[in-house]
Every structure is written in structure tokens, then in C-alpha cells.
Design an enzyme around this catalytic site. Sequence first.
Site, PDB file in Angstrom:
ATOM      1  N   HIS A  94       0.827  -1.221   0.000  1.00  0.00           N
ATOM      2  CA  HIS A  94       0.000   0.000   0.000  1.00  0.00           C
ATOM      3  C   HIS A  94       0.858   1.268   0.000  1.00  0.00           C
ATOM      4  O   HIS A  94       0.411   2.326   0.446  1.00  0.00           O
ATOM      5  CB  HIS A  94      -0.943   0.031   1.215  1.00  0.00           C
ATOM      6  CG  HIS A  94      -1.774  -1.191   1.374  1.00  0.00           C
ATOM      7  ND1 HIS A  94      -2.968  -1.381   0.720  1.00  0.00           N
ATOM      8  CD2 HIS A  94      -1.565  -2.316   2.126  1.00  0.00           C
ATOM      9  CE1 HIS A  94      -3.478  -2.550   1.066  1.00  0.00           C
ATOM     10  NE2 HIS A  94      -2.651  -3.145   1.908  1.00  0.00           N
TER      11      HIS A  94
ATOM     12  N   SER B  13      16.133  19.757 -16.197  1.00  0.00           N
ATOM     13  CA  SER B  13      14.982  20.644 -16.314  1.00  0.00           C
ATOM     14  C   SER B  13      15.418  21.940 -16.990  1.00  0.00           C
ATOM     15  O   SER B  13      16.561  22.384 -16.842  1.00  0.00           O
ATOM     16  CB  SER B  13      14.419  20.954 -14.927  1.00  0.00           C
ATOM     17  OG  SER B  13      13.599  22.107 -14.944  1.00  0.00           O
TER      18      SER B  13
END
Length: 426
Positions: free
Chosen positions: A155, A277
Site C-alpha cells: 500500500h 529541467s
Amino acid sequence: MKLWDKGFSTDKKIDHFTVGNDRELDLVLAKYDVIASKAHAKMLGKVGLLSEEEAKDLVKALDEIAKDIDKGKFTIEDDFEDMHSKIEFMLTEKLGDTGKKIHSARSRNDQVLVAMQLFLKDELSEIKSQVKTLFDLLMKLAEKHKNVLLPGYTHLQIAMPSSFGLWFSAYAESLVDDLYFVQAAHKVADQNPLGSAAGYGSSFPIDRSFTTEEMEFATQKYNVVAAQMGRGKVEKATAFGISSVAATLSKMAMDICLYMSQNFDFISFPNELTTGSSIMPHKKNPDVFELIRGKCNKIQAVPNQLIMIMNNLPSGYHRDLQLVKEVIVPALQDMHACLEIMTFSLKEIKINKNILEDPKYDYLFSVDTLNELVKSGMPFRDAYKTMGKAIENGNFKPKRDIEHTHEGSLGNLCLEQIKEKMEELF
């Protein structure tokens, strides 16, 4: 220049719509159409539909076309509908009436079938080889890093201790399962459909066993209607095979993207394998693995695309089947690229060996600490409650000197047994 030309022409819009991007895709398949045409010519000579000299001339001319294909000189101009019409034109141009005889006892339907199945056999064999190369690398990494612990998650919550040995070899063994699907697809493709003609056979006394052996198929697709019904089905089997491989690669790519992030910081790669970036100078992005994930997710959609094209078609040929080519060929190209770049990149992976020193991973050891209470005689449910209260009250003290010994656990990876599974496939 159509194989079905009867002396009248169709509207240009109809031509453009029905041909689609077949010419481009056929450049990939042309090699296999030549292989099948050579086998067919030899067979026609064997059964007396061609003279021995005519058969030899056709084979020689086809060999020359094959050389052009290998050199990248073969083209399919707009004057031609597909590779079949271009190749037959070249044979007729060179050999005259002999070239026109090549189409005896076959249809464009079984031409497409046999070329595609020869192509898919080669593609699946190459994918099998690429998967094996990736498998070998993963097993090598598993052995090298088997003692480096890694947080396991359920999870996306911290769960139990894992290891890089467990992580790498998990994906390696998953690839074994994937190759079972690839093997099955190869077996479906390894049946000669040539001789089924338009799907109902031929009144010519052809020898299908001869062409089966000549093209190195394992067997025939004996029933001629079944052979025609195999169109699209073979591609679908291939799609299921590569989608299984793609699912494994996609999942691993997602793990890598997570593990590379600063929040995890489990692994890293050299700068030359990452991207930056345009405005953030600190960024080292996992673009390669994001694209593997995206491309492999596209591949996993291919079986459904093929199902939707073929769904509810009756037996016999339908033009819908032309569309399966434009789905499966690019998917195979993407599969090759993803396997190649995953193997290339993983060779440079760098492992953080001190991950579990961070106190936030103390709870990874709750189950192992609980198990010690059980070993001392406490019932499991009581030990679970005791451990739960200790965690809740902040009194939990992890037992970090864990010992997992059963088969397949982080202390007993069974790497040799996993290797044996893969060896059986080869």
C-alpha cells in the site's frame, strides 16, 4: 499495379484509404515475402507447374531482390499497392512471363499470412534473446547486492525488510513467466499457412509439406480455412506474449522512478543516463524509465486493440484484417527498444547501501520482532497485540539481526533454481 487489376481503376480516394500505411509497413515484411516466394517457386517447379529452368530463374531473381532489401535499396512507390505487387512487378520486368507465373496456386491472403508468421517467428526469437540478456543481468545484480537490505512496501506503506537481491531476482523470475507466453506465441506462429490461398485451398496439385520444410516451419496449419482464420489470431498471441514482458518492464520502471526520487533515495544513475529541467538546475530526471513505463503500458493495450478489430468477424477474409499489421509491427519495435534500453541502463545502476540506517525504517522489523515472541512460546495473536501496543506507546525496539532461511526469502534467494527455470526455456 494491383494484383487484382482487371482493367479498370478505382477512385484515388478509395486507393488512398484502402492502402493506408501498408507500403511503409511492408518494407519491414518484404524480406519475408521473398523467403516465402522462393519456397513457393521451388515447390511450383517440383510439382511441374513451372519448368526447372523457370523455378531457378525465379529463385535467382528473388535472391537479387533480397540483397536490395538487405541494403535498404528496396522501395514501394505509390504506383504499387503493397510489397507483393512491387515484387511481382520486379520479377515480371526481369523475367517476363515467368515472373507472371509466380502467383499460381497462391493468393495475396496466404502471402500476407506466411510473411507475417515468418516475421513474427523471428521477432519473438529476438525478444526471447533480449529477455534472456536482461535476465542474466538481473541475476548478476541480485548476486552482487544480495546482502544489501531494502525497505519492502505494501500500500506504499513501510512493510517488511526486503533486499536488492530479492528485488532484482524477483523481476528476473517474472521474466521467466513472460517467456512462457512468448514461447506459446512462437508455437502458434510456427505453422505454415502457405497453400491456403484465399482461404479455401487450390485445385493445383501443390506440395505444402515441401514449403513447410523449406521455410523451416515446425508444422502446417493444415485446414485451409483455419489457416485464414489464423490471420489476426497469430498477431494477438504475439501481443499477449509481449504484453506480459511489457508488464514486467513497466512495473520495474515504476519502481526505479520511485527509488530514484529524493524521498526514497535507494538508487541512482550516472548523469549521462538522466535528463535535466529547463529551469531547475538541480533536476536529474528518470526520463528513460518514464518512457519505458509509458511505452510498455501502450504495448499492454495492444491485445485489446486486436480483439476489437477482429471481434465478431465471421470466417473468411475481411479487409479489417489489414489493420492488425499497423498495430503489431510498431508494438514489436517498441518492445525491442524498451528491452534494449532497460538492459543498457541497468548496467550502470548505483545502490545506496545504508538505506535502513534511517530510524523511519525501524517498523520494517516489527514482524520479525513479533516472531521472536512467538518462538518463545507466546500465541501469535497475543504477540501481535503486545507488539501493537509497544508501537502505539513508542516503546518498540526493533530486532534488526533478522534471519530468513526458507526458499525464496531474502536469506535464501534460490538463484540457481531460478536460473534452471530459464535454462529449461532454451
